[in-house]
Each structure stands twice: as structure tokens, then as C-alpha cells.
Design an enzyme around this catalytic site. Structure first.
Site, short mmCIF file in Angstrom:
data_model
loop_
_atom_site.label_atom_id
_atom_site.label_comp_id
_atom_site.label_asym_id
_atom_site.label_seq_id
_atom_site.Cartn_x
_atom_site.Cartn_y
_atom_site.Cartn_z
N GLU A 96 10.93 0.38 -10.83
CA GLU A 96 9.46 0.46 -10.78
C GLU A 96 8.96 1.10 -9.50
O GLU A 96 7.86 1.64 -9.46
CB GLU A 96 8.84 -0.94 -10.97
N THR A 136 -22.99 -3.10 6.06
CA THR A 136 -22.39 -1.80 6.40
C THR A 136 -22.89 -1.34 7.77
O THR A 136 -22.09 -0.89 8.62
CB THR A 136 -22.74 -0.76 5.32
N GLN A 137 -24.18 -1.50 8.02
CA GLN A 137 -24.72 -1.11 9.33
C GLN A 137 -24.01 -1.87 10.44
O GLN A 137 -23.61 -1.31 11.46
CB GLN A 137 -26.22 -1.42 9.41
N CYS A 140 16.67 -6.64 -11.49
CA CYS A 140 17.24 -7.36 -10.35
C CYS A 140 17.55 -8.81 -10.73
O CYS A 140 18.53 -9.06 -11.41
CB CYS A 140 16.31 -7.24 -9.15
N HIS A 160 15.44 -1.63 -8.44
CA HIS A 160 14.02 -1.72 -8.80
C HIS A 160 13.48 -0.34 -9.20
O HIS A 160 12.91 0.37 -8.38
CB HIS A 160 13.21 -2.26 -7.61
N ASP A 207 0.82 -1.21 0.00
CA ASP A 207 0.00 0.00 0.00
C ASP A 207 0.86 1.26 0.00
O ASP A 207 0.43 2.30 -0.50
CB ASP A 207 -0.94 0.01 1.21
#
Ligand code: GLN
Length: 542
Positions: free
Chosen positions: A516, A190-191, A380, A514, A71
Site C-alpha cells: 500500500e 485567521t487574522q 504483513c 506493505h 504526510d
């Protein structure tokens, strides 16, 4: 004064909380605010460095050498703010720090407990090293109700109390599923999720509802009523055809407006120009290229998250759609490999990887690209395989191999036991722990004058992120260079080969780092821009 936005998730996992946090960060930035993003991970590993990419997806590496959750890659790609070690913590690290303190006797005889010791350590982490940003967006991994997340939820509850509503906002991401037999969207999960959050003392301020179908006004109203929210604070988050549409979609639905309203902050018009341009290029490409990625973790695409995004960015830069063809390398092994699947690729890429399985297949893919003059990019492990391929085929060193797979008479790639970082010497040995001991984080690299990479970067000194234990063996440099493989990037002390290229090839580059990890949709990495451009050229030849 920094304000805190806590993002939790409910109902099911994998709703894209990381992306939601990143996209919110991007829209707040577009309004002129300074943001930083951070993630709390409830698992017991000290960091994700030791976790299989099959299970956990890619391990994202920061400039300062932290092995973090993927993330954080979304955070960087959406905001351009470089993450640091201090932006990702796990239960494992919290406990490991606390236990070390306990053994030192730092607690002076106190009983060490989850509350307050663990929660204090979490709070300290969340509030440290903030650079005076306007907003700290803090994502809590997992879903409410997980046993593992409890200390984190308790810590952010306490923080909410201490900071007050004017400095803390709780965003909860849930799923509103569509039940086909009823022909309806269902709000009950959700509730329940909001109730569960309330049961640990957290009152949700803004609800983000993931759904595959339009959230009708009636559903929004119902959710607001049952979840004790204003209707405007229930934000629909529909599926988007590209993740880069999400900042615009959030703004359209009023997510950023609600956040600013919560804090009573001014709402300057956002400048979303960079996002509209990215979306335009994605939606109206001027062509398409196909790139074959020959790897091992091809079942779980999250294992190569940053790579897939960087290739998409290369496509954005060249105004073409990049179609990725994920190929399991083992298919090229054995006596009669079938290269059919490589035949229509306009470029071939071998990404980072670990372990012997599939390595021979990757070497075959390199050979195919080299001999057929198809653009090749080795990252790599992909650079290491390119060097072994060249050593075997161009220099006739039959036993060329990497010591990663065991002892070999010709270690063209070998274990790195000593290297220089800045002014310090780092040392490793065969029996070191596996966690956190690779060559990690940003290192400088000097590019040879007149090389292809110097032209691509338009500079002679670069800085890129590393994550590997093995290294191309400098003792083979002369032989490989004589055979046509140029060592065009070296560490500043000249000891570590960082980039190899074949000058007599349309596009053949292997990099030990790396690239990316540093590519952004609004600032595509030069190597990916150039590689995709080479694929475009190739597509016109075939
Ligand atoms: N397995 C190789 C090494 O440790 C390559 C690692 C990678 O591709 N990230 O050196």
C-alpha cells in the site's frame, strides 16, 4: 536553483496541511516544475516509529528504511516522488544529533544553544539533499503558537532572510469557521493567526483558507486587508468530496498562479489530465464492492491511511467504488463468533498490526475467507496470521503461533535475528531497542514462475517496503506447501518467505511487505488492482 515554499498552519490542527502541501506539489508538477516535499515535526520522538497508530496515525516507511510521518505518504501519492530519510525530521532527532556531537566534544567548548545550534541544524536539514529540484515544499508540523514549533519557525524565518523573497515563499493555512447562529464566516481567527506568525518575524505571502462554505468576496477582501495581503493571495480551500479533487480546486482558485507570481516565474499551462481522469472515475463508478478490513486500530482511520488510499486506487483501476467496512477483529473471538458482518463482504483484508490483542479474531477471519472462498489479502501481520491459520487447520499444528506473543512450541512466525540486505548482514537480538530496529525499507523479492503473484506483477523480481520484526519461519515451509499454501515469493537468498498464496482459491495472497505504501491514484499497485478485481468477480457471484 531551488526555491523554498514553507507551509505553516494556524487556528487549529488537522486542517490537512500535509494534503495541501502534496496537492500544491502536484499542481506545480503539472506546470512542468520539479518538486520535492519535506516535513519538520516538532515532537520529541526521534521518529514516529515508536508512536501508537491510535494517536499518531500510520507510520509511513520509505525505500531507504525511514519511519516517517504519514504526510509523506500524501506527498508520494500526489507527486510520485519517492520520499527519503532526508525528508522528515523531528525535534527529537535534531536534539539527539546535537547531543551526540556535544558529547564527542565537537562544539569545542562552546555553549550549545537553541539559537544558533538547533536552528542551524534545522536549516541544514531543510537545505540538504535537494537533487536540484525547482521547488522544495517544506511543511512545518503543529500550529503557530505551539511552544514546540518555535525553533522551527525561527529557523525558517532565518532561511527566509538568507534566501531572500525571490527564493522563499511563506504559505499559511488557516480555518475560516462558519458560525451558524450568526450565519456568517468568521475571519478573526485567521487574522490572529497571521499576527502570531508576524510576531515571530514571518510575513505570510499566501494565505490558504480552509472553510466549509464558499468564501464570499467580502470575506476575502477583509482577510486581505487585515492580513496585509493582495486579495488574489487569499486562496479559498473548500472541503472536497475526494482528496484527489484538491489539485484541480487549487488550480481553479489560483494557488499555483500566486506561487509562481511570487517567484516571478513563467506560468506554463498545467496539464491536469491525470487528475481529471481520476476524479471522473471516482465520481462515476460503474459499480461498487465492499471490502471488510479486519483490524485493531479501526477507530482512527489514519492508522491505515495508505491502505485505504491503495484500495481506493484499486477501485479507480477497476472503475468501481470501493466501500470499506472496518471491523474490530475481537468480535470474531470467543466460542460462538458471529460472522454476519463478513457475510456481505466481497473480499476480506487483514492489514499490518502489532501485539496479541485481536489476533485470534484475525485468524478466524482468515479461516472464514479461506473456507468460504472469499478473496483474501493479508498484509504483513495479515500474512503471518494466514500462515498460522494454515498451520493449525491444514497441517494440524495445534500450537502454531508467533513468538511475538511469547514463547511457543511451534513458532510458525518467529523473531528475525539475522538477515541480508544487499551485501550486508543485519543482526538483531531480543533485547534491542525498539526504535528503528525492525526490518525496514525496500527489499527485493523473487516471484515463483507460474505463480498467481508473478502473473499479477507481470515480473519475476519486485521490490517492496517492509516494517516488521517477525518473519514466517522457513522451517515450516515444506509442511505448509504440502497442505496447499504456496510460498510464491522469497527473498533473493531464498531464506525469507515474502509471499504466500493458495493456488486452489479464487484469490488468496499474503505478503510480508506493505504494498500500500507504493500505490498511487495515477499508478495503482498491481496487487490492489487485482484484489479489487477479484472482489468485483465475487460481487457477481453473491
Ligand atoms: N507485528 C508483526 C511483526 O513485527 C507485523 C508487523 C506489521 O504488520 N507491520 O513482524
Amino acid at each position: 536553483m531551488t526555491r523554498f515554499i514553507f507551509i505553516t498552519g494556524g487556528v487549529v490542527s488537522s486542517l490537512g496541511k500535509g494534503l495541501a502541501s502534496a496537492a500544491l506539489g502536484a499542481v506545480l508538477q503539472a506546470r512542468g516544475y520539479k518538486v520535492r516535499l519535506r516535513k519538520l515535526d516538532p515532537y520529541l520522538n526521534v521518529d514516529p516509529g515508536t508512536m501508537s497508530p491510535y494517536q499518531h496515525g500510520e507510520c509511513y516507511v520509505t525505500d531507504d528504511g525511514a519511519e516517517t510521518d504519514l504526510d509523506l505518504g500524501h506527498y508520494e501519492r500526489f507527486t510520485g516522488v519517492a520520499s527519503r530519510q532526508s525528508d522528515n525530521i523531528t525535534t527529537g532527532r535534531i536534539y539527539s544529533n546535537i547531543l551526540a556531537k556535544e558529547r564527542r566534544g565537537d562544539f569545542l567548548g562552546a555553549t550549545v544553544q537553541v539559537i544558533p545550534h538547533v536552528t542551524d541544524a534545522i536549516k541544514e536539514f531543510v537545505t540538504a539533499d535537494l537533487d536540484d529540484v525547482d521547488f522544495l515544499l517544506c511543511e512545518v508540523g503543529g500550529t503557530v503558537g505551539d511552544i514546540e514549533s518555535m525553533p522551527f519557525l525561527e529557523a525558517i524565518r532565518q532561511l527566509g532572510n538568507e534566501l531572500g523573497r525571490e527564493r522563499a515563499c511563506f504559505v499559511h493555512l488557516t480555518l475560516v469557521p462558519y458560525i451558524a447562529s450568526a450565519g456568517e464566516l468568521k475571519t478573526k481567527p485567521t487574522q490572529h493567526s497571521v499576527q502570531q506568525l508576524q510576531s515571530v518575524g514571518i510575513r505570510c505571502d499566501i494565505l490558504l483558507c480552509r472553510s466549509e462554505h464558499d468564501l464570499p468576496a467580502s470575506a476575502r477582501k477583509k482577510i486581505a486587508l487585515f492580513c496585509n495581503l493582495r486579495e488574489q493571495a487569499v486562496i479559498p480551500a473548500l472541503n472536497a468530496s475526494s482528496i484527489y479533487e484538491v489539485p484541480i480546486a487549487y488550480h481553479r482558485e489560483g494557488f499555483d498562479r500566486e506561487v509562481l507570481r511570487h517567484f516571478g516565474l513563467p506560468q506554463p499551462e498545467p496539464d491536469l489530465g491525470r487528475w481529471t481522469e481520476i476524479v471522473r472515475r471516482l465520481q462515476q463508478p460503474e459499480g461498487e464492492v465492499e471490502i471488510a478490513i479486519v483490524g485493531k486500530y479501526t477507530d482512527l482511520l489514519d492508522a491505515y491511511k495508505s491502505l485505504a488510499e491503495a484500495l481506493t486506487h484499486g477501485g479507480i483501476a477497476n472503475s468501481v467504488r470501493v466501500k470499506l467496512n472496518w471491523l474490530e477483529s475481537e468480535q470474531f473471538e470467543g466460542p460462538n463468533p458471529n460472522y454476519e458482518s463478513l457475510a456481505h463482504a466481497h473480499a476480506i483484508l487483514v492489514p499490518g498490526g502489532f501485539g496479541e490483542r485481536g489476533a485470534e479474531g484475525k485468524i478466524r477471519a482468515v479461516r472464514y475467507a479461506r473456507e468460504k472462498r472469499v478473496p483474501y489479502f493479508g498484509i504483513c501481520f495479515g500474512m503471518q496470521m494466514a500462515c498460522i491459520e494454515a498451520a493449525r487447520d491444514l497441517c494440524g499444528i495445534e500450537n502454531a503461533n508467533t513468538t511475538e506473543f511469547g514463547a511457543t512450541s511451534d513458532p510458525v512466525v518467529g523473531l528475525l535475528t539475522e538477515w541480508v540486505r544487499g551485501n550486508a548482514l543485519e543482526q538483531r537480538s531480543e533485547n534491542d531497542n525498539k526504535g528503528g530496529t525492525m526490518r525496514l525499507g525496500a527489499y527485493e523479492c523473487d516471484l515463483a514462475a507460474g505463480s498467481h503473484v508473478a502473473e499479477i506483477y507481470g515480473r519475476r523480481r519486485i521490490q517492496e517496503r517492509h516494517r516488521h520484526r517477525y518473519e514466517v519461519n522457513i522451517n515450516y515451509k515444506d509442511r505448509l506447501e504440502k497442505a496447499g499454501l504456496r510460498f510464491s515469493g522469497m527473498s533473493p537468498d531464498g531464506q525469507l518467505p515474502e509471499i504466500v498464496e493458495i493456488p486452489d482459491h479464487p484469490w488468496f495472497v499474503g505478503v510480508q511487505f506493505h504494498p500500500e505504501l507504493k500505490s498511487k491514484p495515477f499508478d495503482p499497485h498491481p496487487l490492489f488492482t487485482s484484489f479489487v478485481k477479484a472482489a468485483v468477480t465475487q460481487s457477481r457471484l453473491v
